[in-house]
Design a protein around this motif. Structure first.
Motif, PDB file in Angstrom:
ATOM      1  N   LEU A 171      54.139 -11.672  30.244  1.00 19.34           N
ATOM      2  CA  LEU A 171      53.038 -10.803  30.652  1.00 19.34           C
ATOM      3  C   LEU A 171      52.322 -10.222  29.440  1.00 19.34           C
ATOM      4  N   ILE A 172      53.080  -9.829  28.434  1.00 15.35           N
ATOM      5  CA  ILE A 172      52.475  -9.253  27.229  1.00 15.35           C
ATOM      6  C   ILE A 172      51.581 -10.277  26.541  1.00 15.35           C
ATOM      7  N   ARG A 173      52.020 -11.535  26.471  1.00 11.28           N
ATOM      8  CA  ARG A 173      51.185 -12.578  25.870  1.00 11.28           C
ATOM      9  C   ARG A 173      49.897 -12.756  26.665  1.00 11.28           C
ATOM     10  N   CYS A 174      49.997 -12.679  27.974  1.00 12.12           N
ATOM     11  CA  CYS A 174      48.826 -12.776  28.838  1.00 12.12           C
ATOM     12  C   CYS A 174      47.853 -11.619  28.565  1.00 12.12           C
ATOM     13  N   LEU A 175      48.397 -10.411  28.466  1.00  9.81           N
ATOM     14  CA  LEU A 175      47.581  -9.228  28.197  1.00  9.81           C
ATOM     15  C   LEU A 175      46.887  -9.334  26.843  1.00  9.81           C
ATOM     16  N   GLU A 176      47.627  -9.767  25.844  1.00 12.93           N
ATOM     17  CA  GLU A 176      47.070  -9.846  24.499  1.00 12.93           C
ATOM     18  C   GLU A 176      46.018 -10.936  24.372  1.00 12.93           C
ATOM     19  N   ALA A 177      46.002 -11.868  25.333  1.00 14.75           N
ATOM     20  CA  ALA A 177      44.966 -12.894  25.363  1.00 14.75           C
ATOM     21  C   ALA A 177      43.724 -12.412  26.117  1.00 14.75           C
ATOM     22  N   GLY A 178      43.763 -11.145  26.575  1.00 12.02           N
ATOM     23  CA  GLY A 178      42.616 -10.582  27.269  1.00 12.02           C
ATOM     24  C   GLY A 178      42.559 -10.876  28.749  1.00 12.02           C
ATOM     25  N   ILE A 179      43.647 -11.397  29.300  1.00 12.65           N
ATOM     26  CA  ILE A 179      43.694 -11.769  30.720  1.00 12.65           C
ATOM     27  C   ILE A 179      44.411 -10.677  31.515  1.00 12.65           C
ATOM     28  N   VAL A 180      43.957 -10.435  32.730  1.00 11.07           N
ATOM     29  CA  VAL A 180      44.601  -9.472  33.624  1.00 11.07           C
ATOM     30  C   VAL A 180      45.579 -10.224  34.526  1.00 11.07           C
ATOM     31  N   PRO A 181      46.889 -10.009  34.375  1.00 14.23           N
ATOM     32  CA  PRO A 181      47.852 -10.618  35.297  1.00 14.23           C
ATOM     33  C   PRO A 181      47.815  -9.874  36.635  1.00 14.23           C
ATOM     34  N   VAL A 182      47.756 -10.613  37.735  1.00 13.98           N
ATOM     35  CA  VAL A 182      47.809 -10.013  39.070  1.00 13.98           C
ATOM     36  C   VAL A 182      49.142 -10.422  39.695  1.00 13.98           C
ATOM     37  N   HIS A 215      48.156  11.612  28.590  1.00 13.12           N
ATOM     38  CA  HIS A 215      48.079  10.975  27.293  1.00 13.12           C
ATOM     39  C   HIS A 215      47.109   9.795  27.356  1.00 13.12           C
ATOM     40  N   GLU A 216      46.380   9.570  26.266  1.00  7.50           N
ATOM     41  CA  GLU A 216      45.561   8.371  26.188  1.00  7.50           C
ATOM     42  C   GLU A 216      46.478   7.158  26.177  1.00  7.50           C
ATOM     43  N   VAL A 217      46.144   6.163  26.977  1.00 10.44           N
ATOM     44  CA  VAL A 217      46.985   4.976  27.047  1.00 10.44           C
ATOM     45  C   VAL A 217      46.126   3.740  26.854  1.00 10.44           C
ATOM     46  N   SER A 218      46.700   2.723  26.244  1.00 10.98           N
ATOM     47  CA  SER A 218      45.971   1.477  26.013  1.00 10.98           C
ATOM     48  C   SER A 218      46.443   0.364  26.933  1.00 10.98           C
ATOM     49  N   ARG A 219      47.566   0.570  27.626  1.00 10.14           N
ATOM     50  CA  ARG A 219      48.101  -0.440  28.533  1.00 10.14           C
ATOM     51  C   ARG A 219      48.583   0.251  29.791  1.00 10.14           C
ATOM     52  N   GLU A 248      37.173  -2.877  31.083  1.00  8.81           N
ATOM     53  CA  GLU A 248      36.023  -2.758  30.188  1.00  8.81           C
ATOM     54  C   GLU A 248      36.130  -1.556  29.260  1.00  8.81           C
ATOM     55  N   SER A 249      36.986  -0.584  29.613  1.00 11.59           N
ATOM     56  CA  SER A 249      37.188   0.583  28.736  1.00 11.59           C
ATOM     57  C   SER A 249      38.100   0.243  27.564  1.00 11.59           C
ATOM     58  N   GLY A 250      38.615  -0.980  27.556  1.00 11.54           N
ATOM     59  CA  GLY A 250      39.456  -1.417  26.446  1.00 11.54           C
ATOM     60  C   GLY A 250      40.940  -1.431  26.743  1.00 11.54           C
ATOM     61  N   LYS A 251      41.307  -1.091  27.964  1.00  9.69           N
ATOM     62  CA  LYS A 251      42.729  -1.082  28.308  1.00  9.69           C
ATOM     63  C   LYS A 251      43.214  -2.488  28.655  1.00  9.69           C
ATOM     64  N   GLN A 252      44.484  -2.732  28.364  1.00 14.31           N
ATOM     65  CA  GLN A 252      45.163  -3.917  28.879  1.00 14.31           C
ATOM     66  C   GLN A 252      45.734  -3.540  30.244  1.00 14.31           C
ATOM     67  N   VAL A 253      45.433  -4.329  31.262  1.00 19.15           N
ATOM     68  CA  VAL A 253      45.754  -3.947  32.637  1.00 19.15           C
ATOM     69  C   VAL A 253      46.606  -5.016  33.311  1.00 19.15           C
ATOM     70  N   VAL A 254      47.717  -4.587  33.912  1.00 16.93           N
ATOM     71  CA  VAL A 254      48.488  -5.424  34.830  1.00 16.93           C
ATOM     72  C   VAL A 254      48.234  -4.890  36.232  1.00 16.93           C
ATOM     73  N   VAL A 255      47.873  -5.766  37.156  1.00 14.72           N
ATOM     74  CA  VAL A 255      47.663  -5.377  38.550  1.00 14.72           C
ATOM     75  C   VAL A 255      48.857  -5.856  39.367  1.00 14.72           C
ATOM     76  N   VAL A 256      49.387  -4.978  40.208  1.00 14.42           N
ATOM     77  CA  VAL A 256      50.471  -5.333  41.142  1.00 14.42           C
ATOM     78  C   VAL A 256      49.956  -5.080  42.552  1.00 14.42           C
ATOM     79  N   VAL A 257      50.139  -6.039  43.446  1.00 17.45           N
ATOM     80  CA  VAL A 257      49.585  -5.900  44.792  1.00 17.45           C
ATOM     81  C   VAL A 257      50.648  -6.063  45.870  1.00 17.45           C
ATOM     82  N   SER A 258      50.418  -5.372  46.970  1.00 21.80           N
ATOM     83  CA  SER A 258      51.218  -5.541  48.184  1.00 21.80           C
ATOM     84  C   SER A 258      50.529  -6.567  49.074  1.00 21.80           C
ATOM     85  N   ALA A 259      51.178  -6.925  50.164  1.00 21.98           N
ATOM     86  CA  ALA A 259      50.540  -7.762  51.169  1.00 21.98           C
ATOM     87  C   ALA A 259      49.435  -6.969  51.851  1.00 21.98           C
TER      88      ALA A 259
END
Length: 432
Positions: free
Chosen positions: A129-140, A7-11, A39-50
């Motif tokens: 996190l949603i407020r961060c995404l809607e402000a155009g920022i990528v939460p890591v 499915h096409e997804v925006s987040r 840059e494709s227009g998606k809102q992105v949350v990044v989650v990282v391991s050590a």
């Protein structure tokens, strides 16, 4: 049949494991991948391991200082690995023009219970996190960690505590965050390019699966497949979070990797989807038990009180009227299990305890097994033809597991993979 398009997804949530962020060069590659999605227009949350190897080093430091580690302080130490990665990844994204901000588990917050070292998530409020995404920022987000509020902890603790989710917990963090922000998909980037019918290091003809159901993936993860943490799959199934597993080392397209989805989305269901194995279990037999009601309860309540996880169980009655109980436990809990049973010997009234570690569990999994007979017969016949003795058997609606001698593991996996028609007819997998 060509794989269905997602499915096409925006987040989306993009989770990167330790090998994917192992050094600065790898972090730059991850940043480029995240930038392309952003840059494709998606809102992105990044989650990282050590970074690869860091958590093991931190754990080693803890045990070097104390033979009986205070788990609250253990969590405070080992959670720093993800904190370092999240800060560095935010810097890497900023360096390529992506507005990014690091987040710790307590800043979201991810609320956990007080089972330090293997905490469970009690809740996440995704509003920040949603407020961060809607402000155009990528939460890591630093995976693997959350916060245990003071009210959840023992009475003597008056402050909130960092809590970690156990090995592989970053997968669970990512799925939970995806559910909390209502992401269309959770992408798990690792060092393999998808989910295979079995371990391609053992079976060169193993096939990569385009799609697999939540239920099948949960069974495979629980019986030894290492691609996804069991808790993360269970959470994804409960919250209906679409998960995609793919490699951070290969160029990918929208159709790459393997998707974990609802059963309704898998149009063609194979009788068997995959074969998993585990070498981390020990077999324990409690012999010459009195054959009376309540004896099983006495054994397994004793083990439960010692926090020993029991897997496969079989009971047999001897010719003298006594009974034997055989079961498997994690190798790391074998000593605790035997100690707990020996301490309760006078109450349980058994004869002896026998244990062995030279065993392997092999499991055949597939939703198609629900409606087809003869699946167990194929397994037992295939093993018998190769002289492989089955020691313990357990089943579920879509799984058959057997315990065999570890020396026959590879032979059994290859034989069963062929017997169930899983071999890749094009000559094997392409994953290097």
């Amino acid at each position: 049949m060509a794989p269905q398009k997602d499915h096409e997804v925006s987040r989306i949530v993009m989770k990167f494991g330790g090998t994917s962020v192992a050094n600065i060069e790898r972090m730059r590659a991850v940043a480029a991948r995240v930038k392309a999605e952003w840059e494709s227009g998606k809102q992105v949350v990044v989650v990282v391991s050590a970074m690869a190897g860091v958590t093991n080093q931190l754990v080693s430091h803890c045990h070097a200082l104390s033979p009986h580690v205070d788990m609250r302080e253990y969590d405070a130490v080992v959670a720093t690995g993800e904190q370092v990665t999240s800060g560095l990844m935010a810097l890497a994204l900023q360096a390529v023009g992506v507005p990014a901000q690091s987040w710790m588990g307590w800043q979201i917050p991810i609320i956990t219970d007080d089972a330090h070292g293997k905490a469970s998530i009690l809740g996440i409020d995704g509003a920040r996190l949603i407020r961060c995404l809607e402000a155009g920022i990528v939460p890591v987000v630093a995976g693997f960690q959350g916060v245990c509020p003071a009210e959840e902890a023992p009475a003597a603790t008056e402050v909130d505590s960092i809590a970690t989710l156990g090995r592989g917990g970053s997968d669970t963090s990512a799925v939970a965050i995806a559910a909390s922000v209502k992401a269309g998909r959770c992408d798990i980037y690792t060092d393999v390019d998808g989910i295979y019918t079995t371990d391609p290091h053992i079976v060169s003809a193993a096939r990569k699966l385009d799609r697999i159901t939540f239920e099948e993936m949960l069974e495979l993860a629980s019986v030894g497949a290492k691609v996804l943490q069991t808790r993360s799959v269970a959470l994804a199934m409960r919250e209906r979070v679409r998960v995609r597993v793919l490699s951070s080392f290969d160029e990918s397209t929208d159709d790459s990797g393997s998707c974990v989805v609802d059963e309704e989305e898998v149009m063609e269901k194979d009788l068997v989807t995959g074969i998993a194995y585990a070498l981390d279990e020990a077999k324990i037999t409690v012999s010459h038990l009195p054959d009376r009601p309540g004896i099983a309860a006495a054994i397994f309540s004793t083990l439960a009180a010692a926090r020993v996880n029991v897997d496969m169980i079989v009971q047999s009655v001897g010719s003298d009227g006594s009974t034997n109980m055989t079961f498997t436990v994690p190798k790391t809990e074998q000593g605790a299990a035997i100690s707990a049973l020996e301490a309760a010997k006078s109450d349980i009234q058994f004869g002896a305890i026998h244990s062995a570690q030279d065993v392997a569990k092999i499991s055949v999994v597939g939703v198609g097994m629900r409606s087809h007979s003869g699946m167990a017969s194929t397994m037992f016949t295939t093993l018998a033809e190769r002289g492989i003795n089955v020691q313990v058997i357990s089943t579920s609606e879509i799984k058959i597991s057997v315990l065999i001698k570890a020396e026959y593991l590879e032979l059994a996996v290859r034989a069963l993979h062929t017997a169930y028609g899983l071999d890749d007819q094009d000559g094997g997998h392409q994953n290097g």
